[in-house]
Write a protein that holds these residues in place. Structure first.
Motif, PDB file in Angstrom:
ATOM      1  N   TYR A  66      26.026  -9.034 -27.497  1.00  0.00           N
ATOM      2  CA  TYR A  66      25.875 -10.466 -27.255  1.00  0.00           C
ATOM      3  C   TYR A  66      27.213 -11.015 -26.775  1.00  0.00           C
ATOM      4  N   SER A  67      27.163 -11.787 -25.685  1.00  0.00           N
ATOM      5  CA  SER A  67      28.406 -12.333 -25.129  1.00  0.00           C
ATOM      6  C   SER A  67      28.789 -13.602 -25.883  1.00  0.00           C
ATOM      7  N   GLU A  68      29.388 -13.391 -27.034  1.00  0.00           N
ATOM      8  CA  GLU A  68      29.865 -14.468 -27.889  1.00  0.00           C
ATOM      9  C   GLU A  68      31.339 -14.226 -28.170  1.00  0.00           C
ATOM     10  N   LYS A  69      31.964 -15.201 -28.761  1.00  0.00           N
ATOM     11  CA  LYS A  69      33.349 -15.049 -29.199  1.00  0.00           C
ATOM     12  C   LYS A  69      33.379 -15.154 -30.699  1.00  0.00           C
ATOM     13  N   PRO A  70      33.746 -14.137 -31.440  1.00  0.00           N
ATOM     14  CA  PRO A  70      33.983 -12.757 -31.003  1.00  0.00           C
ATOM     15  C   PRO A  70      32.669 -12.071 -30.637  1.00  0.00           C
ATOM     16  N   PRO A  71      32.759 -10.999 -29.839  1.00  0.00           N
ATOM     17  CA  PRO A  71      31.543 -10.293 -29.414  1.00  0.00           C
ATOM     18  C   PRO A  71      30.755  -9.762 -30.613  1.00  0.00           C
ATOM     19  N   ARG A  72      29.443  -9.810 -30.510  1.00  0.00           N
ATOM     20  CA  ARG A  72      28.557  -9.306 -31.557  1.00  0.00           C
ATOM     21  C   ARG A  72      27.741  -8.164 -30.975  1.00  0.00           C
ATOM     22  N   VAL A  73      27.651  -7.071 -31.733  1.00  0.00           N
ATOM     23  CA  VAL A  73      26.883  -5.900 -31.315  1.00  0.00           C
ATOM     24  C   VAL A  73      25.888  -5.579 -32.422  1.00  0.00           C
ATOM     25  N   GLU A  74      24.633  -5.395 -32.034  1.00  0.00           N
ATOM     26  CA  GLU A  74      23.598  -5.007 -32.986  1.00  0.00           C
ATOM     27  C   GLU A  74      22.936  -3.716 -32.528  1.00  0.00           C
ATOM     28  N   TYR A  75      22.553  -2.914 -33.503  1.00  0.00           N
ATOM     29  CA  TYR A  75      21.853  -1.662 -33.246  1.00  0.00           C
ATOM     30  C   TYR A  75      20.447  -1.771 -33.817  1.00  0.00           C
ATOM     31  N   LYS A  76      19.492  -1.183 -33.094  1.00  0.00           N
ATOM     32  CA  LYS A  76      18.086  -1.295 -33.467  1.00  0.00           C
ATOM     33  C   LYS A  76      17.382   0.023 -33.153  1.00  0.00           C
ATOM     34  N   LEU A  77      16.460   0.424 -34.020  1.00  0.00           N
ATOM     35  CA  LEU A  77      15.691   1.639 -33.784  1.00  0.00           C
ATOM     36  C   LEU A  77      14.745   1.478 -32.601  1.00  0.00           C
ATOM     37  N   THR A  78      14.577   2.538 -31.841  1.00  0.00           N
ATOM     38  CA  THR A  78      13.548   2.603 -30.802  1.00  0.00           C
ATOM     39  C   THR A  78      12.281   3.153 -31.458  1.00  0.00           C
ATOM     40  N   ALA A  79      11.229   3.283 -30.685  1.00  0.00           N
ATOM     41  CA  ALA A  79       9.987   3.876 -31.202  1.00  0.00           C
ATOM     42  C   ALA A  79      10.244   5.304 -31.693  1.00  0.00           C
ATOM     43  N   LEU A  80      11.066   6.046 -30.967  1.00  0.00           N
ATOM     44  CA  LEU A  80      11.405   7.414 -31.368  1.00  0.00           C
ATOM     45  C   LEU A  80      12.193   7.406 -32.678  1.00  0.00           C
ATOM     46  N   GLY A  81      13.132   6.492 -32.801  1.00  0.00           N
ATOM     47  CA  GLY A  81      13.900   6.362 -34.043  1.00  0.00           C
ATOM     48  C   GLY A  81      13.017   6.004 -35.215  1.00  0.00           C
ATOM     49  N   LYS A  82      12.074   5.087 -34.992  1.00  0.00           N
ATOM     50  CA  LYS A  82      11.141   4.695 -36.058  1.00  0.00           C
ATOM     51  C   LYS A  82      10.280   5.881 -36.491  1.00  0.00           C
ATOM     52  N   ARG A  83       9.901   6.698 -35.536  1.00  0.00           N
ATOM     53  CA  ARG A  83       9.070   7.865 -35.861  1.00  0.00           C
ATOM     54  C   ARG A  83       9.834   8.859 -36.742  1.00  0.00           C
TER      55      ARG A  83
END
Length: 118
Positions: A74-91
């Protein structure tokens, strides 16, 4: 089963390929930490206390490369980064839950000494 090649490497069983995706000390804890939804890097660091920044970064990149999770900046100050499971990760979570249950069973039956957290 016949040998097979994935990304230039020879595998001898589907289990070996599965472990290439989720095996090792840190990949499964990372995937489990993401099971309920997107998580920021700093939260992952606190959920997985023994992992170094370098190892967390490299494991996240590897899981992203393998299509197990996505990285949203996310282009914020300070930058924010999030990680999320994909369908493969969920499986993979069902498999990891099964391995975790088996590990807990072994801890009980093999009388594994549990080291107390400070």
């Amino acid at each position: 089963m016949a040998d097979f090649v994935y990304q230039g490497r020879v595998y001898y069983s589907p289990i070996e390929l599965s472990m290439a995706f989720i095996g090792g000390t840190w990949k499964m804890p990372i995937l489990l930490a993401l099971r309920k939804g997107p998580v920021r890097y700093s939260v992952l660091r606190s959920i997985i206390p023994h992992i170094t920044d370098k190892m967390l970064y490299s494991q996240l990149r590897d899981l992203e490369k393998k299509g197990m999770l996505t990285r949203q900046v996310y282009s914020e100050k300070p930058p924010r980064v999030e990680y999320k499971l994909t369908a493969l990760g969920k499986r993979s979570i069902k498999v990891i839950d099964t391995l975790q249950a088996f590990g807990k069973h072994l801890m009980k039956t093999e009388k594994v000494a549990v080291k107390r957290q400070r």
